[in-house]
Design a protein around this motif. Sequence first.
Motif, PDB file in Angstrom:
ATOM      1  N   SER A 156       0.794  -1.216   0.030  1.00 40.84           N
ATOM      2  CA  SER A 156      -0.027  -0.022  -0.014  1.00 40.84           C
ATOM      3  C   SER A 156       0.755   1.116  -0.202  1.00 40.84           C
ATOM      4  O   SER A 156       1.828   1.443   0.827  1.00 40.84           O
ATOM      5  N   PRO A 157       0.543   2.259  -0.869  1.00 42.43           N
ATOM      6  CA  PRO A 157       1.242   3.328  -0.752  1.00 42.43           C
ATOM      7  C   PRO A 157       0.837   4.334   0.274  1.00 42.43           C
ATOM      8  O   PRO A 157       1.665   5.444   0.520  1.00 42.43           O
ATOM      9  N   ASP A 158       0.126   3.921   1.296  1.00 41.16           N
ATOM     10  CA  ASP A 158      -0.330   4.759   2.310  1.00 41.16           C
ATOM     11  C   ASP A 158       0.719   4.168   3.649  1.00 41.16           C
ATOM     12  O   ASP A 158       0.445   4.981   4.626  1.00 41.16           O
ATOM     13  N   TYR A 159       1.350   3.394   3.565  1.00 39.37           N
ATOM     14  CA  TYR A 159       2.321   2.858   4.677  1.00 39.37           C
ATOM     15  C   TYR A 159       3.742   2.650   4.293  1.00 39.37           C
ATOM     16  O   TYR A 159       4.248   2.300   3.247  1.00 39.37           O
ATOM     17  N   GLU A 160       4.680   2.960   5.242  1.00 37.55           N
ATOM     18  CA  GLU A 160       5.931   2.695   5.071  1.00 37.55           C
ATOM     19  C   GLU A 160       6.522   1.557   6.337  1.00 37.55           C
ATOM     20  O   GLU A 160       6.018   1.894   7.447  1.00 37.55           O
ATOM     21  N   THR A 161       6.966   0.642   5.584  1.00 45.09           N
ATOM     22  CA  THR A 161       7.124  -0.432   6.800  1.00 45.09           C
ATOM     23  C   THR A 161       8.539  -1.205   6.634  1.00 45.09           C
ATOM     24  O   THR A 161       9.227  -1.228   5.904  1.00 45.09           O
ATOM     25  N   VAL A 162       9.070  -1.487   8.040  1.00 47.04           N
ATOM     26  CA  VAL A 162      10.089  -2.153   8.173  1.00 47.04           C
ATOM     27  C   VAL A 162       9.898  -3.369   9.332  1.00 47.04           C
ATOM     28  O   VAL A 162       9.086  -3.353   9.908  1.00 47.04           O
TER      29      VAL A 162
END
Length: 168
Positions: free
Chosen positions: A143-149
Amino acid sequence: MSTTRGDAMLLRVLIETSRARRGLEIGVFEGYGAINMGIAFERTGGRLISIEVDPARAKTSEANVRQAKLQKTVQVLCADALELLPRLRGKFDFVFIDAVKKDYLRYLKAVEPKLKAGAVVVADNVIVHEAEMKGFLNYIRRSPDYETVILRASMEKGDGMSVSCKLR
Ligand SMILES: C[S@@+](CC[C@H](N)C(=O)[O-])C[C@H]1O[C@@H](n2cnc3c(N)ncnc32)[C@H](O)[C@@H]1O
């Protein structure tokens, strides 16, 4: 079933550094994570709602929260999160998902309309239980709405947590 010491510290640091004010925990067990997050929310002047479906565990975690003198900061609600989440009012800026692994995407979808821009979403056990939560991980990564690590803060269980920022 409790979260590890290292993971609990990561939750605290994330709440403290993001200055989160309104948190949600999905799956409480005996309240170890709730107490650690409560310590952090006490520092930010925020509050935490912790949802536990099992009445005995909800009672135990509530007693543990009271013993830690955090009852003004942490509210334990005994309910099925999937039923309760759509009925909760207001917005959240911190969410910790830690209940039935195959339901992670359902929890996220239920809470998503209530996430503030910049909210932090943490999900536990994403390394060991990756196969059960493929839907959640694919969604939150694509999703372009989240940045995740994905982070491993502790080797205690050889597992790790996803940490996402809801961008908008
Ligand atoms: C891994 S434990 C939670 C550990 C806790 N977060 C901690 O930091 O110590 C998972 C808990 O989720 C609860 N649970 C399972 N399904 C749930 C649901 N639909 N709503 C709320 N709690 C649920 C279980 O009863 C169990 O106590």
